[in-house]
Design a protein around this motif. Structure first.
Motif, PDB file in Angstrom:
ATOM      1  N   MET A   1      79.283  53.910  51.355  1.00  0.00           N
ATOM      2  CA  MET A   1      78.908  54.041  49.934  1.00  0.00           C
ATOM      3  C   MET A   1      78.731  55.522  49.578  1.00  0.00           C
ATOM      4  SD  MET A   1      78.727  51.240  48.369  1.00  0.00           S
ATOM      5  CE  MET A   1      78.296  49.365  48.523  1.00  0.00           C
TER       6      MET A   1
ATOM      7  N   GLN B   1      80.410  57.154  46.314  1.00  0.00           N
ATOM      8  CA  GLN B   1      79.715  57.871  45.315  1.00  0.00           C
ATOM      9  C   GLN B   1      80.204  59.147  45.113  1.00  0.00           C
ATOM     10  OE1 GLN B   1      75.812  57.950  46.972  1.00  0.00           O
ATOM     11  NE2 GLN B   1      75.296  56.076  45.526  1.00  0.00           N
TER      12      GLN B   1
ATOM     13  N   GLN C   1      77.057  49.417  43.644  1.00  0.00           N
ATOM     14  CA  GLN C   1      75.929  49.263  44.734  1.00  0.00           C
ATOM     15  C   GLN C   1      74.809  48.260  44.340  1.00  0.00           C
ATOM     16  OE1 GLN C   1      74.506  53.509  44.619  1.00  0.00           O
ATOM     17  NE2 GLN C   1      74.667  53.412  46.730  1.00  0.00           N
TER      18      GLN C   1
END
Length: 227
Positions: free
Chosen positions: A43, A47, A63
């Motif tokens: 993640m 990002q 998310q």
């Protein structure tokens, strides 16, 4: 995260296919190792890539959507699959970091039907091809044979050989651990796939078609040399 780090991990899903042809070293390794970095690391890479592309809001939306599916997992630890060859048959041992095993069993039951208690902490998913589960430490181990769950590693992440630290998704294939008939079958399937892809392509000239065929033949020959 630096650009160099991003290139090493290649954000969302990088597959590293490492063909290890040294027989002695290969004998000490599983036939196939599939490594997945932790959800937190993946993640983070998403990002970073989304921010660099100017679409950081898309990563936030992802998310939010993923959160409902990840609540049962320990998002700080990697997951993996180890494949060995027993004779001519592959055997699989997977591991998934889970913080709520009871919740996982409830989810599996809702999707696939009730689990069958096999004793000794082993549960069987009977839908389709049987899959056996067992919790050990912070991991849930999955296998296609209950015998694989008898002696489980205390730190299965060590089996990944660091692939989870370098890639979001990494695959290491130890060719010498795969029996020759299976290797030949893989080559035949690859050759057939190349032929089908070439036959379905529309080219502007005969020279371009020949160039594509030459590249395909070279790829197959390189694979034959490796295996």
């Amino acid at each position: 995260m630096s650009n160099l780090c991003l290139l090493r991990r290649i954000s969302m899903a990088t597959v590293a296919l490492l063909l290890l042809a040294m027989p002695l070293r290969a004998q000490q390794q599983p036939a196939v190792i599939i490594a997945m970095s932790s959800v937190d690391e993946t993640m983070g890479d998403i990002q970073y890539a989304a921010k660099a592309a100017g679409v950081s809001q898309a990563a936030g939306l992802l998310q939010l959507v993923a959160a409902q599916y990840l609540q049962l997992l320990d998002t700080s630890a990697p997951a993996g699959i180890i494949v060995d060859i027993d004779g001519q048959m592959p055997t699989m041992l997977g591991f998934l970091p889970v913080k709520d095993f009871d919740g996982l069993k409830q989810t599996i039951t809702a999707q696939l039907g009730p689990l069958e208690d096999q004793g000794n902490g082993i549960w069987m998913v009977a839908a389709g091809q049987p899959v056996f589960l067992k919790q050990s430490g912070k991991y849930v181990f999955l296998a296609d044979n209950a015998d694989r769950l008898g002696d489980l590693p205390a730190d299965p992440a060590a089996l990944l050989g660091g692939l989870d630290k370098r890639y979001n998704l990494g695959v290491r294939v130890n060719i010498q651990r795969i029996p020759l008939p299976l290797r030949q079958m893989m080559l035949d399937q690859m050759r057939e796939g190349y032929d089908q892809a070439l036959s379905s392509q529309i080219t502007d000239s005969e020279a371009q078609a020949q160039l594509q065929k030459n590249l395909s033949d070279a790829g197959i020959k390189n694979m034959e040399m490796l295996v």
